[in-house]
Design an enzyme around this catalytic site. Structure first.
Site, short mmCIF file in Angstrom:
data_model
loop_
_atom_site.label_atom_id
_atom_site.label_comp_id
_atom_site.label_asym_id
_atom_site.label_seq_id
_atom_site.Cartn_x
_atom_site.Cartn_y
_atom_site.Cartn_z
N LYS A 1 0.80 -1.64 -0.14
CA LYS A 1 0.03 0.30 0.05
C LYS A 1 0.58 1.14 -0.19
O LYS A 1 1.40 1.82 1.05
CB LYS A 1 -0.64 0.18 1.31
N ASP B 1 -2.38 10.36 3.21
CA ASP B 1 -3.99 9.98 4.14
C ASP B 1 -4.70 11.44 4.99
O ASP B 1 -4.82 10.93 5.71
CB ASP B 1 -4.07 8.05 4.43
N LYS C 1 -10.04 13.20 8.22
CA LYS C 1 -10.13 12.14 9.29
C LYS C 1 -9.60 13.55 10.79
O LYS C 1 -9.97 14.39 9.35
CB LYS C 1 -8.39 11.82 9.03
N ASP D 1 1.56 6.34 5.39
CA ASP D 1 0.91 5.55 4.93
C ASP D 1 1.29 4.58 2.99
O ASP D 1 0.36 4.18 3.10
CB ASP D 1 -0.71 5.69 4.59
N ASP E 1 -11.84 6.64 3.39
CA ASP E 1 -11.13 6.71 4.41
C ASP E 1 -10.44 5.51 4.05
O ASP E 1 -9.77 5.10 4.76
CB ASP E 1 -11.21 7.44 5.56
N GLU F 1 -9.30 3.51 1.97
CA GLU F 1 -8.98 4.17 0.77
C GLU F 1 -8.11 2.41 0.30
O GLU F 1 -7.25 2.41 -1.05
CB GLU F 1 -7.89 5.19 0.43
N ARG G 1 -7.46 -0.28 1.20
CA ARG G 1 -8.02 -1.28 0.59
C ARG G 1 -8.73 -1.10 -1.26
O ARG G 1 -8.62 -2.37 -2.02
CB ARG G 1 -9.24 -1.98 1.05
N1 BES Z 1 -4.23 4.18 6.82
C1 BES Z 1 -5.66 4.18 8.26
C2 BES Z 1 -5.09 3.30 9.01
C3 BES Z 1 -4.32 3.76 9.97
C4 BES Z 1 -4.34 4.11 11.44
C5 BES Z 1 -3.22 3.54 10.03
C6 BES Z 1 -4.02 4.55 12.31
C7 BES Z 1 -1.93 3.36 10.79
C8 BES Z 1 -2.64 3.71 12.22
C9 BES Z 1 -6.58 3.21 6.98
O1 BES Z 1 -6.15 4.16 5.05
C10 BES Z 1 -7.94 4.58 7.55
O2 BES Z 1 -7.96 5.79 7.53
N2 BES Z 1 -8.60 2.89 7.63
C11 BES Z 1 -9.82 3.26 8.45
C12 BES Z 1 -10.20 2.07 8.18
C13 BES Z 1 -11.59 2.91 7.88
C14 BES Z 1 -12.63 4.20 7.84
C15 BES Z 1 -13.18 1.43 7.41
C16 BES Z 1 -9.57 3.25 10.05
O3 BES Z 1 -8.39 2.38 10.35
O4 BES Z 1 -10.65 3.63 11.43
ZN ZN Z 2 -5.36 4.34 4.75
MN MN Z 3 -7.79 5.85 5.60
#
Ligand code: BES
Ligand code: ZN
Ligand code: MN
Length: 511
Positions: free
Chosen positions: A276, A281, A288, A299, A358, A360, A362
Site C-alpha cells: 500500500k 491519507d 480524518k 501510509d 478513508d 482507501e 483496500r
Molecule cells: N491508513 C489508515 C489506517 C491507519 C490508522 C494506519 C492508524 C496507521 C495508523 C487507513 O486508511 C484508514 O483510514 N482506515 C480506516 C478504515 C475505516 C474507514 C474502515 C480506519 O482504520 O479507521
Molecule cells: Zn490509509
Molecule cells: Mn484511510
C-alpha cells in the site's frame, strides 16, 4: 545517511584499537542477580582482573535486555570505552535469543553515536547456530545505527554522527559462512534503511509521481525489470480502485511493478509482493480529524517495504521468481475526489460500493492484488498500514496476519525468526455478510459502518481480489510500520522497515 562499513575481525578484543567496544552482560536470577559477562568478553574481563562486573554493577548495570552501560577503560584494554549491553538471563546452553541480540546491538550502536569506530565482541556459538546469531548481531547493529538525514538548514551544535565503522569479532574472520552473512546483512540493512528513508520523508516531498521516480531510480542497475503505469494508463487499464483514490489529488496515482527472475531455475515458484503506497491519507471526503493526521505520511510504509525488499531480492538472487507491486496514490478531499456512495469497477471486474473514502487502502490494494494474480503467481504477500483496528487489537509491535493457510503460516514463521511478529487472525463469514451491498458486489466496509471486527473487514475485502488457487497473506502493519516514540533497540524513530526482513525470510524459506 550512508550505512556504516562492516568488517569481521579475529584480533583479541582487548587489543582492538577502536573508539569503543561492545560486550554483552547477562543477569543471573539464580545467583541473586549477579552479573556475568557474555561469551566474547573473556579477554576484556581478564584485563579487568576480576573487577569488570562489580564495576559495571556499581554503574547501575543489571543485565536487563537492551540496557546500555558505558565504562571508561583507563588503559586496561586498547579501546578507551566499553559499552556493556544487557542480554537478560543467561541462556543455559541454549542458543542466544536472537531478538535480544538484535535489540542489544541496536541499542549499543545507537548509544555510541559520536564514536567513529566501534567493535562488537558478543556471544557466537561454535555450532550450526553461528551464522544465524551473527546475522542477528549484524542486522541489529546496522539498523540501530540508522539516522534520517532530515532537512535542517544548519548543522546542529553537539551533533553526534552515527557510527561510521563497525568491526565484529568472530573466531575466524576468513570463514566463508561468516563473510556471506556480512554481505547479506549489508544488503538487508541497506533495504530497510531505504524504506525508512522513504517513510520518514515529508508528504510534500514524496507524492505518487516522485515516489515512483525514486523507486525507479533506486532500481537502476539492479537488474530488476521495471514497469510504471501512470494515471492515463491506470484509467485505460481498468484500475478503478487506484483511479478512484488517486483522482482527488493534483499528484496523480501510479502503479509500479518490479520483477526479478532467477537464472537457471526451471519453472521457479512465483511470489508477488504487494504494498500500500498512500503517500498521504487525509481520509478524503470522509476526512480524518486533524490531530495526528501528519502521521499519515507513513501510509506508504507497505509500498516502501516492498520496493526496498525488491532491491534486496535483486542482490540476494534467490531461486524464486519475485515481483513487487507498489500501489501509489494520495488520498485527498477535492472537487474531483471519489465520494461515499460511489460504485467503482475494480481491475478484476468486481464492483465495490464506497461507504467511507478513508478505507482507501483496500481500494488500491484490490487492484494491485488482482493485477498480480492476472500476471500469474503462486503466492501473494501483501503489506499495508490498513486499519486502526490492527493497532487496537495487537498494538504497535505485532502485525495482523490474514489469508490462506500455507501463506499465513509461511509469513508467521518467517516473522517469528526475524523478530517481526505477525499474529494470525480469522476471516469470519459473518464479517463478509455484513459487507453485502444492495447495489454492487460488495461494500468496501461494513454496510452499517459497524466497526466490529474492523481489521478483519480489511482482510475479508482483500480476499475478493485474490484469484482461485493463489496462496495469499495480508499483513496489516498499521502499528509496526511506523514507530512514533523514542528509539528502542534497533528501531529508530519513524519508519521501521517492517515487514522487509519477514518477506525476505519467507522467500528464502520457499527457495
Ligand atoms: N491508513 C489508515 C489506517 C491507519 C490508522 C494506519 C492508524 C496507521 C495508523 C487507513 O486508511 C484508514 O483510514 N482506515 C480506516 C478504515 C475505516 C474507514 C474502515 C480506519 O482504520 O479507521
Ligand atoms: Zn490509509
Ligand atoms: Mn484511510
Amino acid at each position: 545517511m550512508s550505512q556504516p562499513s562492516l568488517a569481521l575481525v579475529d584480533t583479541d578484543p582487548a587489543e582492538l584499537a577502536v573508539d569503543a567496544i561492545v560486550i554483552g552482560l547477562h543477569s543471573q536470577p539464580d545467583d541473586g542477580g549477579a552479573l556475568l559477562p557474555a561469551a566474547g568478553a573473556e579477554s576484556i574481563a581478564a584485563a579487568f582482573d576480576g573487577k569488570l562486573t562489580s564495576t559495571l554493577a556499581l554503574l547501575g548495570a543489571s543485565g536487563a535486555p537492551g540496557e546500555v552501560t558505558k565504562l571508561a577503560t583507563l588503559g586496561t584494554i586498547a579501546a578507551p570505552l566499553i559499552v556493556a549491553v544487557g542480554l537478560g538471563d543467561e541462556p543455559s546452553g541454549s542458543a542466544p535469543e536472537l531478538e535480544k541480540l538484535r535489540r542489544g546491538t541496536g541499542a549499543a550502536v545507537r548509544a555510541l553515536a559520536g564514536s567513529a569506530t566501534v567493535a562488537l565482541a558478543l556471544p557466537l556459538p561454535d555450532d550450526e547456530d553461528a551464522p544465524g546469531v551473527l546475522r542477528a548481531i549484524l542486522e541489529g547493529a546496522l539498523l540501530g545505527g540508522y539516522k534520517f538525514a532530515g532537512y535542517k538548514t544548519k548543522p546542529q551544535p553537539n551533533r553526534r554522527d552515527p557510527v561510521a565503522q563497525l568491526q565484529v569479532h568472530v573466531p575466524d574472520a576468513a570463514d566463508e559462512a561468516a563473510q556471506a552473512e556480512v554481505t547479506r546483512a549489508e544488503v538487508v540493512a541497506r533495504s530497510v534503511r531505504l524504506a525508512r528513508d522513504w517513510v520518514n520523508m515529508p508528504p510534500n516531498e514524496l507524492r505518487p509521481p516522485s515516489f515512483a521516480d525514486a523507486v525507479v531510480a533506486a532500481a537502476q542497475g539492479s537488474g530488476l525489470e521495471v514497469e510504471v503505469l501512470d494515471f492515463d494508463e491506470l484509467k485505460a487499464g481498468g484500475y478503478g480502485g487506484i483511479v478512484a483514490v488517486g483522482q482527488g489529488s493534483e499528484a496523480p496515482p501510479r502503479l509500479v511493478k518490479l520483477s526479478y527472475t532467477p537464472e537457471g531455475v526451471e519453472s521457479p515458484k512465483r511470489v508477488a509482493l504487494v504494498g500500500k503506497g498512500i503517500t498521504f491519507d487525509t481520509g478524503g471526503i470522509s476526512i480524518k480529524p486533524s490531530a495526528g493526521m501528519w502521521e499519515m505520511k507513513s501510509d506508504m510504509a507497505g509500498a516502501a517495504a516492498i520496493g526496498a525488499a525488491m532491491l534486496a531480492v535483486a542482490a540476494l538472487k534467490p531461486g524464486v521468481a519475485v515481483s513487487g507491486y507498489l500501489a501509489m496514490a494520495e488520498n485527498m478531499p477535492s472537487g474531483s475526489a471519489y465520494r461515499p456512495g460511489d460504485v467503482i469497477t475494480m481491475f478484476n471486474g468486481k464492483r465495490v460500493e464506497v461507504f467511507n473514502t478513508d478505507a482507501e487502502g483496500r481500494m488500491v490494494l484490490g487492484d494491485a492484488i488482482a493485477r498480480a494474480c492476472a500476471d500469474g503467481t503462486d503466492y501473494v504477500l501483501e503489506a499495508s498500514t490498513l486499519t486502526g483496528g490492527q493497532v487496537i487489537a495487537l498494538g504497535k509491535r505485532i502485525a495482523g496476519l490474514m489469508g490462506s493457510g500455507p501463506a499465513t503460516e509461511l509469513v508467521r514463521a518467517a516473522g517469528d525468526k526475524v523478530g517481526e511478529p505477525a499474529w494470525p487472525m480469522p476471516l469470519p463469514e459473518e464479517v463478509r455478510k455484513g459487507m453485502e451491498s444492495d447495489i454492487a458486489d460488495i461494500c468496501q466496509t461494513n454496510s452499517n459502518l459497524d466497526r466490529a471486527g474492523h481489521m478483519l473487514q480489511g482482510g475479508v475485502f482483500l480476499r475478493e481480489f485474490v484469484a482461485e488457487g493463489v496462496e495469499w497473506a495480508h499483513v496489516d502493519i498499521a502499528g509496526p510500520g511506523y514507530h512514533a516514540g523514542e528509539a528502542t533497540g534497533y528501531w529508530t524513530k519513524g519508519g521501521t522497515g517492517v515487514p522487509i526482513r519477514t518477506f525476505l525470510q519467507a522467500i528464502d524459506d520457499l527457495a
